[in-house]
Design an enzyme around this catalytic site. Structure first.
Site, PDB file in Angstrom:
ATOM      1  N   CYS A   1       1.263  -1.280  -0.161  1.00  0.00           N
ATOM      2  CA  CYS A   1      -0.128   0.393  -0.187  1.00  0.00           C
ATOM      3  C   CYS A   1       0.942   1.549  -0.238  1.00  0.00           C
ATOM      4  CB  CYS A   1      -1.303   0.016   1.618  1.00  0.00           C
ATOM      5  SG  CYS A   1      -1.993  -1.437   1.525  1.00  0.00           S
TER       6      CYS A   1
ATOM      7  N   ASN B   1       1.018   0.674   6.081  1.00  0.00           N
ATOM      8  CA  ASN B   1       0.998   0.348   4.910  1.00  0.00           C
ATOM      9  C   ASN B   1       1.961  -1.430   5.380  1.00  0.00           C
ATOM     10  OD1 ASN B   1       2.102  -1.398   2.586  1.00  0.00           O
ATOM     11  ND2 ASN B   1       3.833   0.006   2.655  1.00  0.00           N
TER      12      ASN B   1
ATOM     13  N   GLU C   1       0.920 -10.291 -17.258  1.00  0.00           N
ATOM     14  CA  GLU C   1       0.629  -9.226 -17.168  1.00  0.00           C
ATOM     15  C   GLU C   1       0.355  -8.069 -17.747  1.00  0.00           C
ATOM     16  OE1 GLU C   1       4.942  -8.544 -15.859  1.00  0.00           O
ATOM     17  OE2 GLU C   1       4.468  -8.721 -13.517  1.00  0.00           O
TER      18      GLU C   1
ATOM     19  N   LYS D   1       3.278  -2.639  -7.772  1.00  0.00           N
ATOM     20  CA  LYS D   1       4.307  -2.903  -8.019  1.00  0.00           C
ATOM     21  C   LYS D   1       5.315  -3.634  -6.995  1.00  0.00           C
ATOM     22  CE  LYS D   1       7.404  -0.730 -10.391  1.00  0.00           C
ATOM     23  NZ  LYS D   1       7.945  -1.646 -11.539  1.00  0.00           N
TER      24      LYS D   1
ATOM     25  N   LYS E   1       5.129 -10.794 -18.808  1.00  0.00           N
ATOM     26  CA  LYS E   1       5.386  -9.285 -19.182  1.00  0.00           C
ATOM     27  C   LYS E   1       3.127  -9.462 -19.953  1.00  0.00           C
ATOM     28  CE  LYS E   1       7.034  -6.762 -18.031  1.00  0.00           C
ATOM     29  NZ  LYS E   1       8.089  -7.667 -16.618  1.00  0.00           N
TER      30      LYS E   1
ATOM     31  N   HIS F   1       7.700 -32.735 -24.961  1.00  0.00           N
ATOM     32  CA  HIS F   1       7.545 -33.971 -24.460  1.00  0.00           C
ATOM     33  C   HIS F   1       6.035 -33.121 -23.147  1.00  0.00           C
ATOM     34  CE1 HIS F   1      11.324 -34.992 -25.417  1.00  0.00           C
ATOM     35  NE2 HIS F   1      11.823 -34.353 -24.246  1.00  0.00           N
TER      36      HIS F   1
ATOM     37  N   ARG G   1       1.455   1.699  -6.296  1.00  0.00           N
ATOM     38  CA  ARG G   1       1.527   0.392  -4.729  1.00  0.00           C
ATOM     39  C   ARG G   1       0.389  -0.276  -4.453  1.00  0.00           C
ATOM     40  NH1 ARG G   1       6.463   1.556  -1.956  1.00  0.00           N
ATOM     41  NH2 ARG G   1       5.509   0.953  -0.513  1.00  0.00           N
TER      42      ARG G   1
HETATM   43  C1  BG6 Z   1       5.415  -8.190  -8.765  1.00  0.00           C
HETATM   44  C2  BG6 Z   1       5.541  -7.204  -9.505  1.00  0.00           C
HETATM   45  O1  BG6 Z   1       4.400  -7.889  -7.615  1.00  0.00           O
HETATM   46  O2  BG6 Z   1       6.652  -8.408  -8.200  1.00  0.00           O
HETATM   47  C3  BG6 Z   1       6.767  -7.766 -10.910  1.00  0.00           C
HETATM   48  O3  BG6 Z   1       4.859  -6.971 -10.578  1.00  0.00           O
HETATM   49  C4  BG6 Z   1       8.399  -7.652  -9.734  1.00  0.00           C
HETATM   50  O4  BG6 Z   1       6.844  -6.603 -11.712  1.00  0.00           O
HETATM   51  C5  BG6 Z   1       7.758  -8.637  -8.800  1.00  0.00           C
HETATM   52  O5  BG6 Z   1       9.386  -8.263 -10.779  1.00  0.00           O
HETATM   53  C6  BG6 Z   1       8.993  -8.136  -8.220  1.00  0.00           C
HETATM   54  O6  BG6 Z   1       9.462  -7.175  -7.673  1.00  0.00           O
HETATM   55  P1  BG6 Z   1      10.743  -6.503  -6.965  1.00  0.00           P
HETATM   56  O7  BG6 Z   1      10.300  -4.844  -6.277  1.00  0.00           O
HETATM   57  O8  BG6 Z   1      11.217  -7.395  -5.678  1.00  0.00           O
HETATM   58  O9  BG6 Z   1      12.005  -6.530  -8.075  1.00  0.00           O
END
Ligand code: BG6
Length: 607
Positions: A2, A101, A487, A602, A484, A503, A27
Site C-alpha cells: 500500500c 502499509n 501481466e 508494483k 510480460k 514432451h 503500490r
Molecule cells: C511483482 C511485480 O509484484 O513483484 C513484478 O509486479 C516484480 O514486476 C516482482 O518483478 C518482484 O518485485 P521486486 O520489487 O522485488 O523486483
C-alpha cells in the site's frame, strides 16, 4: 503493497495528501482515504477504487479543512476492497486516525483481546488493531503509546498517526516496510517512497526498522524503540522530478521501455573506467571469491527471470555453479547454504516481503549477500552485505521493463568483474567489456528495428494462448516475455524450453496456435529451428525473434521480430525489448490498463 502519506504545515493538507497518493497509486489502488485534522477535529474521507474517486468526493481536497493529515492507497490483503476496510482507521474514542502499509501477522489474537476489553471494530483489516491499541495505551504521550503498541505487533508496518490532542503533529513508525520523511520549509511530510515527496522537497530522512518519528511543521524528532531521540542524516534525492512523470508518453510502461538505453547506460557508466569493470561498492577479496563454491540467486517475478538470464554469463565467466530459487520457495525449503555460498538477491523495489524473508534466512546460514536493487535505502539494500544499485530511476509501471534490463546488466557486469578477479577471462576480457558497453546502443536498435510490432499485436491480440519457446538465454527471456504478456494483456501465455515442448505440451498446439520462438543464439539455432518445424507441422503460426541475416529462420517463420546480433551470453538485455513492446501493443489492442494491471501491485510487501 500500500502507499501512505502524511503532511503538516501551513497549507491545506488534503490537496497535498491527494497529490502524494496519486504518485503512490502503483503500490495499490483498490481503495483510498485521508484523515485531516482541523484544529482538534479529525475528518475522514474514504472510497473504494482509485484516488480519482477520493478527489471527486472531496472536491480535490478543497472541501476538507485542516493543515495536518495522513492518507492511504490500498492493495487489499485482509478484507475486501471496501470503504469500511479502506484506511485511515479511527479509534473508538475518535481521538486517533491511523494508516498502515504492511501486514500484522498476529492481528487475530490482538483483535480478540481488544474485543474482550470492549473495543469495537468497523473493518476486517489487520490494521485496525493498531489504532485500538494506541487508544488503549494512550496516557497523554502519543509517542509512548505508539511504542507500546508496536511492541505488541508481529509482522511488517509503516504506520502514520494523527491525534486530536496534538494538532499540527503527525507520527510515524517503521518496521520492514518503507517509510521516508520529507524535510520541507515550515512544512514536513512522510511517505512510502520518494516519488510522493520529490515535487515538494528533495531532502529526505530514511526511517530504519524500529524507529519512530514525531513531526510538526517546525521540528522532526526520530526515536528508537526505547523512546530515546536519535540523530538522522538528511539525504538529498537526485531524481529528476520529470522522471516520476509520464513525459508525454501515453503510459509509464512505454516511457520506461524507451528509457532503457539511458537506464542501462546509467547502470554501466559508473562501473566501467578506462576499459575496466569496477565495483566501488564491492570490496570482496579474491580469496573470499575463491572460497565461494555456489552462487544462489533469489528473487520474485521478473527479478527472478532476470536472474535466469544472468545465470549463463555468471557460470561461463566465473566457472562457479549458479542456481536459482524463487524467494517464496527458498524461505521454506531449508536451503543448503553456508559461508561458501554467495547469495545474489534481486529486487527492483527492495521491499518484496518474500525476497526479504529469503534473504534473512540465507544470511543466518552464513551466506555472503549481494543485493541488486533499484530503490536507494530500501530494506533489501540495507540488509545486504553489499548493495549494488541499478540506477534505473523511478519505475512507475507495475510491469517492470527497465528494472529488469538493468538488473540483468548488473549481472553481466558482475560476471566480468568476478571472472577477472578469478583470473579466468584474460583472453576475452576486452571483448566482454565492449559487449556490455554496446548494450544501450543495441537496445535502441532493438526498439528501432521493429516498427511492425503494433501490426503483429493486431494479429495476435485475440489469441486464446501464446507459447514462448527458446533455449539457454532465449529460454530465460521467454520466461520474462510470457510474464510480460500475462501481466498486462491478460492473455494466457506459457514459456517453454524449446526442447521441452515436444514432451507433452505440444499436444496443445492446434491450427493457428501462435508460438513465439526466440532464435538469438546462432550456436544452437538449428535445434530451435527443428522445434519451429515441429510446431508448424501441427498448424502453429510462428512469430520468430532473430537476427536480420538469419535466412533459415526468416524462411520458415510466419512473422518476424529482429534484434542486432550480439554474443548470446549478453543477449538477454536486448532480446527482451521486442517482447516488452509486443506485450504493450497487445495490451493496448485489448484496452487493458497497462500501467496498473488488475490484481497486481508494483511491490508485494506482504507474504
Ligand atoms: C511483482 C511485480 O509484484 O513483484 C513484478 O509486479 C516484480 O514486476 C516482482 O518483478 C518482484 O518485485 P521486486 O520489487 O522485488 O523486483
Amino acid at each position: 503493497m500500500c502507499g501512505i502519506v502524511g503532511f503538516t504545515g501551513a497549507q491545506a493538507a488534503a490537496p497535498i495528501l491527494l497529490e502524494g497518493l496519486k504518485k503512490l497509486e502503483y503500490r495499490g489502488y483498490d481503495s483510498a482515504g485521508i484523515a485531516v485534522m482541523d484544529n482538534s477535529v479529525i475528518s475522514v474521507n474514504k472510497v473504494t477504487g482509485r484516488i480519482a474517486n477520493l478527489c471527486e468526493k472531496t472536491d480535490d481536497g478543497k472541501a476538507v479543512p485542516g493543515n495536518t493529515g495522513i492518507g492511504h492507497t490500498r492493495w487489499a490483503t485482509h478484507g475486501a476492497p471496501t470503504s469500511e476496510n479502506a484506511h485511515p482507521h479511527l479509534s473508538n474514542d475518535g481521538k486517533f486516525a491511523v494508516v498502515h502499509n504492511g501486514i500484522i501477522e498476529n492481528y487475530m489474537s490482538l483483535r480478540e483481546e481488544l474485543i474482550k476489553e470492549g473495543y469495537h471494530f468497523d473493518s476486517e483489516t489487520d490494521t485496525e488493531v493498531i489504532v485500538h491499541l494506541i487508544e488503549k495505551y494512550y496516557k497523554g504521550s502519543v509517542r509512548d503509546a505508539l511504542i507500546k503498541t508496536t511492541n505488541r505487533l508481529r509482522g511488517s508496518y509503516a504506520i502514520g498517526v494523527i491525534c486530536n490532542d496534538n494538532p499540527g503533529t503527525i507520527y510515524a513508525a517503521r518496521e520492514a516496510s518503507p517509510l521516508i520523511i520529507g524535510v520541507g520549509t515550515d512544512e514536513n511530510y512522510f511517505a512510502s517512497d520518494v516519488t510522493a515527496l520529490v515535487s515538494h522537497t528533495r531532502n529526505v530522512i530514511y526511517l530504519e526498522d524500529g524507529e519512530f518519528a514525531k513531526i510538526t511543521s517546525e521540528k522532526i524528532q526520530v526515536f528508537d524503540c526505547l523512546g530515546k531521540e536519535i540523530d538522522k542524516s538528511v539525504v538529498r534525492v537526485m531524481w529528476d522530478i520529470r522522471a516520476a512523470e509520464k513525459g508525454g508518453y501515453e503510459h509509464f510502461m512505454m516511457k520506461e521501455i524507451k528509457e532503457q538505453p539511458a537506464a542501462v547506460k546509467a547502470t554501466i557508466a559508473p562501473r566501467i573506467k578506462d576499459g575496466k569493470v569496477i565495483f566501488d561498492e564491492l570490496d570482496i577479496s579474491t580469496d573470499k571469491l575463491k572460497s565461494i563454491n555456489k552462487i544462489l540467486i533469489t528473487a520474485c517475478g521478473s527479478a527472478y527471470y532476470a536472474g535466469c538470464a544472468g545465470k549463463y554469463a555468471l557460470e561461463k565467466l566465473c566457472n562457479i555453479p549458479v542456481s536459482l530459487e524463487l524467494a517464496s520457495e527458498l524461505r521454506y525449503s531449508e536451503p543448503i547454504i553456508d559461508e561458501h555460498t554467495l547469495l545474489i538477491v534481486i529486487s527492483q523495489s527492495g521491499e518484496t516481503a518474500d525476497t526479504i524473508a529469503a534473504m534473512k534466512e540465507c544470511k543466518e546460514k552464513g551466506a555472503t549477500v549481494i543485493a541488486i536493487v533499484n530503490v536507494v535505502g530500501s530494506t533489501v539494500a540495507k540488509l545486504a552485505d553489499y548493495a549494488v544499485y541499478t540506477w534505473a530511476g523511478p519505475e512507475i509501471a507495475v510491469a517492470t521493463t527497465k528494472g529488469y534490463t538493468t538488473q540483468v546488466t548488473v549481472l553481466y557486469l558482475l560476471s566480468i568483474f568476478f571472472g577477472d578477479k578469478l583470473g579466468l577471462i584474460k583472453e576475452n576480457y576486452e571483448e566482454y567489456v565492449k559487449c556490455v558497453q554496446s548494450l544501450p546502443r543495441f537496445i535502441q536498435q532493438a526498439i528501432d528495428m521493429n516498427p511492425a510490432i503494433p501490426t503483429l499485436a493486431e494479429k495476435y491480440h485475440e489469441s486464446k494462448a501464446l507459447f514462448f519457446i527458446g533455449r539457454n538465454t532465449d529460454y530465460a527471456t521467454s520466461l520474462e516475455g510470457a510474464l510480460k504478456m500475462k501481466e498486462i494483456s491478460y492473455l494466457h501465455s506459457e514459456a517453454y524450453a524449446a526442447g521441452e515442448l515436444k514432451h507433452g505440451t505440444i499436444a496443445l498446439i492446434e491450427e493457428h496456435q501462435p508460438v513465439i520462438a526466440l532464435c538469438c543464439n546462432s550456436k544452437i539455432m538449428e535445434k530451435t529451428l527443428s522445434n519451429i518445424v515441429e510446431v508448424k507441422a501441427r498448424g502453429a503460426e510462428v512469430l520468430a525473434l532473430t537476427f536480420r541475416n538469419n535466412e533459415k529462420i526468416v524462411s520458415v517463420a510466419d512473422d518476424l521480430m529482429f534484434i542486432p546480433e550480439i554474443d548470446p551470453i549478453f543477449s538477454g538485455v536486448i532480446e527482451i525489448v521486442p517482447l516488452q513492446l509486443l506485450a504493450y501493443y497487445v495490451a493496448k489492442e485489448n484496452g487493458c490498463d497497462i500501467d496498473k494491471p488488475k490484481n497486481l501491485a508494483k511491490s508485494v510487501t506482504v507474504e
